[in-house]
Design a protein around this motif. Structure first.
Motif, PDB file in Angstrom:
ATOM      1  N   VAL A 277      -5.219  10.093  -4.879  1.00  0.00           N
ATOM      2  CA  VAL A 277      -5.166  10.143  -3.416  1.00  0.00           C
ATOM      3  C   VAL A 277      -6.522  10.563  -2.868  1.00  0.00           C
ATOM      4  N   THR A 278      -6.773  10.206  -1.618  1.00  0.00           N
ATOM      5  CA  THR A 278      -7.978  10.639  -0.919  1.00  0.00           C
ATOM      6  C   THR A 278      -7.589  11.768   0.020  1.00  0.00           C
TER       7      THR A 278
ATOM      8  N   GLN B 181      -4.052   8.630   1.743  1.00  0.00           N
ATOM      9  CA  GLN B 181      -4.083   7.265   1.226  1.00  0.00           C
ATOM     10  C   GLN B 181      -4.067   7.295  -0.298  1.00  0.00           C
ATOM     11  N   CYS B 182      -3.207   6.476  -0.885  1.00  0.00           N
ATOM     12  CA  CYS B 182      -3.117   6.357  -2.339  1.00  0.00           C
ATOM     13  C   CYS B 182      -3.980   5.189  -2.807  1.00  0.00           C
ATOM     14  N   GLN B 183      -4.550   5.348  -3.966  1.00  0.00           N
ATOM     15  CA  GLN B 183      -5.312   4.267  -4.594  1.00  0.00           C
ATOM     16  C   GLN B 183      -4.352   3.509  -5.505  1.00  0.00           C
TER      17      GLN B 183
ATOM     18  N   THR C 208       0.857  -1.183   0.000  1.00  0.00           N
ATOM     19  CA  THR C 208       0.000   0.000   0.000  1.00  0.00           C
ATOM     20  C   THR C 208       0.896   1.237   0.000  1.00  0.00           C
ATOM     21  N   TRP C 209       0.359   2.360  -0.466  1.00  0.00           N
ATOM     22  CA  TRP C 209       1.133   3.600  -0.581  1.00  0.00           C
ATOM     23  C   TRP C 209       0.390   4.742   0.096  1.00  0.00           C
ATOM     24  N   VAL C 210       1.167   5.703   0.622  1.00  0.00           N
ATOM     25  CA  VAL C 210       0.630   6.953   1.139  1.00  0.00           C
ATOM     26  C   VAL C 210       1.436   8.109   0.553  1.00  0.00           C
TER      27      VAL C 210
ATOM     28  N   THR D  66      -1.166  12.839   5.684  1.00  0.00           N
ATOM     29  CA  THR D  66      -0.757  11.587   5.062  1.00  0.00           C
ATOM     30  C   THR D  66      -1.972  11.054   4.329  1.00  0.00           C
TER      31      THR D  66
END
Length: 148
Positions: free
Chosen positions: A114-115, A136-138, A62-64, A134
């Motif tokens: 990103v959200t 959250q990346c999709q 997962t990515w941020v 920070t």
């Protein structure tokens, strides 16, 4: 063995753009002091009753996206205000680490959905009010070699 050369980068002249659908929200690098896309993953383990029965499997990556910025509540188009007004919205963030050169295989950019979330309000006396989020990346950021 082949000696691999390295050309470290210094973040001095970057571009950070946000788009919401077809709308170009703007370039926010003047407000930012940090933009960092970071992966993480967990490990799934299984142990049996025999010492040789130990199994480890990588978890999903997962990515941020971490953004640190100076707060600006005076401009309706500021990053502080945009994050506050659009918390929960998904937008496309494009990060060009070296804005002084054309995007290419040797000078890639990174793009990710990103959200958004709101950042801090206020700060410490006699200092610039800053914030950090920070996001959250999709999925994994795309490494892009052309902005076309």
């Amino acid at each position: 063995m082949v000696q691999i050369n390295v050309k470290p980068i210094v973040l001095r002249n970057v571009k950070v753009n946000i788009k919401s659908g077809a709308t170009d929200v703007g370039d926010f690098e003047k407000a930012l002091s940090q933009v960092e896309l970071t992966p993480s993953s967990s490990t799934v383990s299984r142990k049996g009753l025999n010492p040789e029965a130990v199994f480890n499997f990588p978890g999903a990556e997962t990515w941020v996206a971490t953004l640190a910025y100076a707060q600006d509540w005076t401009a309706a188009t500021s990053l502080s205000r945009y994050l506050f007004d659009n918390s929960g919205a998904e937008v496309v963030l494009t990060f060009l680490p070296n804005n002084g050169a054309a995007v290419s295989a040797a000078n890639p950019a990174f793009r990710v959905t990103v959200t958004l979330q709101s950042g801090a309000v206020g700060g410490t006396v006699d200092s610039v009010a800053v914030g950090s989020v920070t996001l959250q990346c999709q999925g994994k950021p795309a490494l892009i070699t052309s902005l076309a």
